[in-house]
Design a protein around this motif. Structure first.
Motif, PDB file in Angstrom:
ATOM      1  N   ARG A 111       0.825  -1.205   0.000  1.00 33.57           N
ATOM      2  CA  ARG A 111       0.000   0.000   0.000  1.00 33.57           C
ATOM      3  C   ARG A 111       0.865   1.264   0.000  1.00 33.57           C
ATOM      4  O   ARG A 111       0.543   2.237  -0.684  1.00 33.57           O
ATOM      5  CB  ARG A 111      -0.945   0.001   1.192  1.00 33.57           C
ATOM      6  N   VAL A 112       1.962   1.240   0.731  1.00 38.36           N
ATOM      7  CA  VAL A 112       2.857   2.400   0.752  1.00 38.36           C
ATOM      8  C   VAL A 112       3.500   2.589  -0.620  1.00 38.36           C
ATOM      9  O   VAL A 112       3.568   3.720  -1.138  1.00 38.36           O
ATOM     10  CB  VAL A 112       3.926   2.241   1.853  1.00 38.36           C
ATOM     11  N   LEU A 113       3.943   1.515  -1.231  1.00 35.41           N
ATOM     12  CA  LEU A 113       4.552   1.622  -2.559  1.00 35.41           C
ATOM     13  C   LEU A 113       3.546   2.099  -3.605  1.00 35.41           C
ATOM     14  O   LEU A 113       3.885   2.929  -4.453  1.00 35.41           O
ATOM     15  CB  LEU A 113       5.150   0.276  -2.977  1.00 35.41           C
ATOM     16  N   SER A 114       2.327   1.612  -3.536  1.00 36.45           N
ATOM     17  CA  SER A 114       1.328   2.079  -4.502  1.00 36.45           C
ATOM     18  C   SER A 114       0.987   3.546  -4.256  1.00 36.45           C
ATOM     19  O   SER A 114       0.735   4.283  -5.206  1.00 36.45           O
ATOM     20  CB  SER A 114       0.077   1.211  -4.450  1.00 36.45           C
ATOM     21  N   ALA A 115       0.987   3.980  -3.011  1.00 40.50           N
ATOM     22  CA  ALA A 115       0.751   5.402  -2.723  1.00 40.50           C
ATOM     23  C   ALA A 115       1.889   6.251  -3.266  1.00 40.50           C
ATOM     24  O   ALA A 115       1.664   7.332  -3.819  1.00 40.50           O
ATOM     25  CB  ALA A 115       0.586   5.626  -1.228  1.00 40.50           C
ATOM     26  N   ILE A 116       3.116   5.773  -3.125  1.00 43.57           N
ATOM     27  CA  ILE A 116       4.274   6.511  -3.645  1.00 43.57           C
ATOM     28  C   ILE A 116       4.194   6.629  -5.164  1.00 43.57           C
ATOM     29  O   ILE A 116       4.578   7.640  -5.745  1.00 43.57           O
ATOM     30  CB  ILE A 116       5.592   5.831  -3.204  1.00 43.57           C
ATOM     31  N   ILE A 117       3.663   5.625  -5.824  1.00 41.13           N
ATOM     32  CA  ILE A 117       3.558   5.650  -7.283  1.00 41.13           C
ATOM     33  C   ILE A 117       2.350   6.463  -7.745  1.00 41.13           C
ATOM     34  O   ILE A 117       2.459   7.316  -8.624  1.00 41.13           O
ATOM     35  CB  ILE A 117       3.490   4.213  -7.845  1.00 41.13           C
ATOM     36  N   PHE A 118       1.173   6.216  -7.159  1.00 43.77           N
ATOM     37  CA  PHE A 118      -0.048   6.789  -7.689  1.00 43.77           C
ATOM     38  C   PHE A 118      -0.307   8.235  -7.276  1.00 43.77           C
ATOM     39  O   PHE A 118      -0.928   8.977  -8.031  1.00 43.77           O
ATOM     40  CB  PHE A 118      -1.257   5.923  -7.321  1.00 43.77           C
ATOM     41  N   VAL A 119       0.130   8.656  -6.123  1.00 41.12           N
ATOM     42  CA  VAL A 119      -0.132  10.042  -5.704  1.00 41.12           C
ATOM     43  C   VAL A 119       0.559  11.043  -6.629  1.00 41.12           C
ATOM     44  O   VAL A 119      -0.083  11.965  -7.132  1.00 41.12           O
ATOM     45  CB  VAL A 119       0.225  10.249  -4.214  1.00 41.12           C
ATOM     46  N   PRO A 120       1.861  10.900  -6.928  1.00 44.28           N
ATOM     47  CA  PRO A 120       2.442  11.838  -7.907  1.00 44.28           C
ATOM     48  C   PRO A 120       1.839  11.682  -9.296  1.00 44.28           C
ATOM     49  O   PRO A 120       1.705  12.658 -10.032  1.00 44.28           O
ATOM     50  CB  PRO A 120       3.924  11.473  -7.928  1.00 44.28           C
ATOM     51  N   LEU A 121       1.445  10.450  -9.631  1.00 46.95           N
ATOM     52  CA  LEU A 121       0.841  10.212 -10.935  1.00 46.95           C
ATOM     53  C   LEU A 121      -0.485  10.939 -11.068  1.00 46.95           C
ATOM     54  O   LEU A 121      -0.880  11.342 -12.161  1.00 46.95           O
ATOM     55  CB  LEU A 121       0.649   8.703 -11.135  1.00 46.95           C
TER      56      LEU A 121
END
Length: 87
Positions: free
Chosen positions: A16-26
């Motif tokens: 979940r942390v990794l997906s947040a790191i990817i999707f929030v800037p995206l």
């Protein structure tokens, strides 16, 4: 038993942390830069959401709820496009 649950919990948290790191800037960067990029990125994200909902439909007990979620997702995306076009 408890150790395996803790490992699974840590793994899910890491995902979940990794997906947040990817999707929030995206999600945030296209808002700042370009409308065409924004539409493209949100179309891709909408496709991922609908794919996940259809994948959830396989094991779902109440399939009508997932169909309603898909409908709401599609309608919200088109409303988003309509707002972008009219502003």
């Amino acid at each position: 038993m408890e150790n395996s649950i803790q490992k699974l919990s840590n793994l899910e948290f890491l995902q979940r942390v990794l997906s947040a790191i990817i999707f929030v800037p995206l999600i945030i960067l296209p808002i700042l830069f370009s409308n065409y990029l924004l539409i493209t990125i949100y179309l891709i994200i909408n496709s991922i959401i609908i794919w996940e909902l259809n994948y959830m439909k396989i094991n779902a007990k109440y399939k009508i709820l997932i169909n309603v979620y898909v409908l709401i997702t599609i309608i919200s995306f088109f409303l988003f496009l309509l707002i972008l076009i009219t502003t």
